[in-house]
Design an enzyme around this catalytic site. Structure first.
Site, PDB file in Angstrom:
ATOM      1  N   ASP A  20       0.705  -1.263  -0.050  1.00 16.11           N
ATOM      2  CA  ASP A  20       0.012   0.036   0.157  1.00 16.11           C
ATOM      3  C   ASP A  20       0.817   1.165  -0.015  1.00 16.11           C
ATOM      4  OD1 ASP A  20      -2.492   1.202  -0.037  1.00 16.11           O
ATOM      5  OD2 ASP A  20      -2.479   1.402   2.110  1.00 16.11           O
ATOM      6  N   TRP A  25       2.602   7.884  -2.805  1.00 12.49           N
ATOM      7  CA  TRP A  25       4.172   7.992  -3.360  1.00 12.49           C
ATOM      8  C   TRP A  25       4.091   8.880  -4.696  1.00 12.49           C
ATOM      9  CZ3 TRP A  25       6.924   6.977  -7.580  1.00 12.49           C
ATOM     10  CH2 TRP A  25       8.141   6.890  -7.614  1.00 12.49           C
ATOM     11  N   ASN A  68     -11.003  -2.713  -4.799  1.00 11.70           N
ATOM     12  CA  ASN A  68     -10.165  -1.629  -5.727  1.00 11.70           C
ATOM     13  C   ASN A  68     -10.851  -1.454  -7.104  1.00 11.70           C
ATOM     14  OD1 ASN A  68      -6.864  -2.962  -4.172  1.00 11.70           O
ATOM     15  ND2 ASN A  68      -8.294  -1.155  -3.901  1.00 11.70           N
ATOM     16  N   ARG A 188       2.075  -3.926   6.862  1.00 17.00           N
ATOM     17  CA  ARG A 188       1.423  -3.074   5.976  1.00 17.00           C
ATOM     18  C   ARG A 188       2.408  -1.943   5.961  1.00 17.00           C
ATOM     19  NH1 ARG A 188      -4.832  -1.597   5.197  1.00 17.00           N
ATOM     20  NH2 ARG A 188      -4.462  -0.100   3.456  1.00 17.00           N
ATOM     21  N   ARG A 194      -4.891  -0.829   9.468  1.00 17.34           N
ATOM     22  CA  ARG A 194      -6.249  -1.574   9.356  1.00 17.34           C
ATOM     23  C   ARG A 194      -5.830  -2.914   8.313  1.00 17.34           C
ATOM     24  NH1 ARG A 194      -7.749   3.562   6.977  1.00 17.34           N
ATOM     25  NH2 ARG A 194      -7.336   3.377   4.842  1.00 17.34           N
ATOM     26  N   GLU A 207       1.414 -11.864  13.244  1.00 16.98           N
ATOM     27  CA  GLU A 207       1.948 -10.880  13.990  1.00 16.98           C
ATOM     28  C   GLU A 207       1.821  -9.650  12.909  1.00 16.98           C
ATOM     29  OE1 GLU A 207       2.540 -10.437  16.968  1.00 16.98           O
ATOM     30  OE2 GLU A 207       2.620 -12.374  17.502  1.00 16.98           O
TER      31      GLU A 207
HETATM   32  C1  IPE Z   1      -5.566  -2.472   0.341  1.00 15.50           C
HETATM   33  O1  IPE Z   1      -5.161  -1.218   0.067  1.00 15.50           O
HETATM   34  C2  IPE Z   1      -5.487  -3.261  -1.160  1.00 15.50           C
HETATM   35  C3  IPE Z   1      -4.116  -3.473  -1.648  1.00 15.50           C
HETATM   36  C4  IPE Z   1      -3.084  -3.042  -1.136  1.00 15.50           C
HETATM   37  C5  IPE Z   1      -4.130  -4.107  -2.811  1.00 15.50           C
HETATM   38  P1  IPE Z   1      -6.248  -0.465  -0.226  1.00 15.50           P
HETATM   39  O2  IPE Z   1      -5.509   1.083  -0.390  1.00 15.50           O
HETATM   40  O3  IPE Z   1      -7.415  -0.532  -1.259  1.00 15.50           O
HETATM   41  O4  IPE Z   1      -7.029  -0.148   1.214  1.00 15.50           O
HETATM   42  P2  IPE Z   1      -7.786   1.086   2.036  1.00 15.50           P
HETATM   43  O5  IPE Z   1      -8.832   1.879   0.855  1.00 15.50           O
HETATM   44  O6  IPE Z   1      -6.720   1.950   2.444  1.00 15.50           O
HETATM   45  O7  IPE Z   1      -8.587   0.433   3.160  1.00 15.50           O
HETATM   46  C1  IPE Z   2      -1.610   0.231  -3.359  1.00 12.95           C
HETATM   47  O1  IPE Z   2      -1.244   1.403  -2.994  1.00 12.95           O
HETATM   48  C2  IPE Z   2      -2.002  -0.454  -4.543  1.00 12.95           C
HETATM   49  C3  IPE Z   2      -3.248  -1.001  -4.558  1.00 12.95           C
HETATM   50  C4  IPE Z   2      -4.477  -0.899  -4.061  1.00 12.95           C
HETATM   51  C5  IPE Z   2      -3.549  -1.653  -5.961  1.00 12.95           C
HETATM   52  P1  IPE Z   2      -2.642   2.593  -3.230  1.00 12.95           P
HETATM   53  O2  IPE Z   2      -2.882   3.034  -4.701  1.00 12.95           O
HETATM   54  O3  IPE Z   2      -3.507   2.066  -2.510  1.00 12.95           O
HETATM   55  O4  IPE Z   2      -1.809   3.737  -2.728  1.00 12.95           O
HETATM   56  P2  IPE Z   2      -2.570   4.818  -1.637  1.00 12.95           P
HETATM   57  O5  IPE Z   2      -3.011   4.160  -0.462  1.00 12.95           O
HETATM   58  O6  IPE Z   2      -3.516   5.563  -2.635  1.00 12.95           O
HETATM   59  O7  IPE Z   2      -1.517   5.618  -1.273  1.00 12.95           O
HETATM   60 MG    MG Z   3      -4.197   2.501  -0.478  1.00  7.28          MG
END
Ligand code: IPE
Ligand code: IPE
Ligand code: MG
Length: 240
Positions: A20, A25, A68, A188, A194, A207
């Protein structure tokens, strides 16, 4: 790749990562979100290699959740394209890397081309065993449990089981992760605290290590730090 100095600690057998922070980034750099996903894909390559050198047996990565799909079509297709590129490359380098692939999630919603690449990667790598990478694609922990319940109900209807036959180990066998030991460590990055529907069943006694770094900035040093933190935990499993 050279191991970092902390890598002497025995790594857990199974590490799971919620990859995540790609979007943030990219935003920090004034780049489109897709550029963040491309950087995240590079990080994944580095970390998968590093896990192989450390002797990690299973690496499970959350790449795309059942939630997603809410993102823009542009972002979703960008992620799917990166996955396709990665799998094409993995198939090409299979003999060199010896990585075994499995896919957790409902792949039927992916494009036929991507489904084909997943099936090929899984089939062609079945004999390899340096590290097993479980790719979570269109994966949701709740969805996984619902599917398991449905499949068991079908087996009951077909006369294969009685309802009272259901046990924790029998249910585990209906999950995407059938046959894979539960992860000892779930990491994470990105600062979110979460699970976001990741490995709900399998994480009962995992863990969790939450880290502030964004996934594209995550590297072998961060993995070492997470493993160190894991070794500091006192795992009681409900005992004393
Ligand atoms: C969890 O991240 C899913 C993946 C990393 C693939 P999200 O960015 O989708 O989760 P939330 O929306 O912050 O809970
Ligand atoms: C995780 O990075 C990748 C996927 C969920 C596919 P994010 O795209 O959720 O990145 P943030 O959380 O918006 O920074
Ligand atoms: Mg994310």
């Amino acid at each position: 790749m050279a191991q970092t100095e902390n890598a002497v600690l025995q790594p857990p057998r199974h590490i799971a990562i919620i990859m995540d922070g790609n979007g943030r980034w990219a935003k920090q750099r004034g780049l489109p979100r897709t550029a963040g996903h491309a950087a995240g894909a590079e990080t994944f390559r580095t970390i998968a290699n590093y896990c192989r050198t450390l002797g990690v047996e299973y690496l499970t990565v959350y790449a795309f959740s059942t939630e997603n799909w809410k993102r823009s079509q542009e972002e979703v297709s960008g992620i799917m394209k990166l996955l396709g590129n990665y799998l094409t490359e993995a198939l090409r380098d299979m003999e060199k890397n010896h990585v075994r692939f499995r896919f957790f999630g409902d792949l039927s919603r992916l494009s036929p081309q991507l489904q084909k690449l997943c099936a090929e990667a899984q089939d062609k790598s079945a004999g390899f065993g340096d590290v097993q990478v479980n790719f979570c694609l269109n994966y949701g922990g709740r969805d996984e449990i619902v599917r398991a319940a449905r499949a068991f109900a079908q087996d009951v209807a077909a006369g294969k089981y009685q309802p009272q036959d259901l046990s924790e180990s029998l249910l585990s066998g209906y999950l995407y992760s059938a046959g894979v030991p539960d992860p000892e460590l779930i990491i994470r990055p990105s600062g979110e605290l979460r699970t976001s529907n990741f490995l709900l069943w399998q994480s009962a006694y995992s863990e969790y290590v939450f880290m502030d770094v964004l996934w594209p900035d995550f590297g072998p040093r961060e993995l070492d730090r997470a493993i160190e933190e894991y070794h500091r935990r006192n795992r009681r499993f409900g005992g004393v």
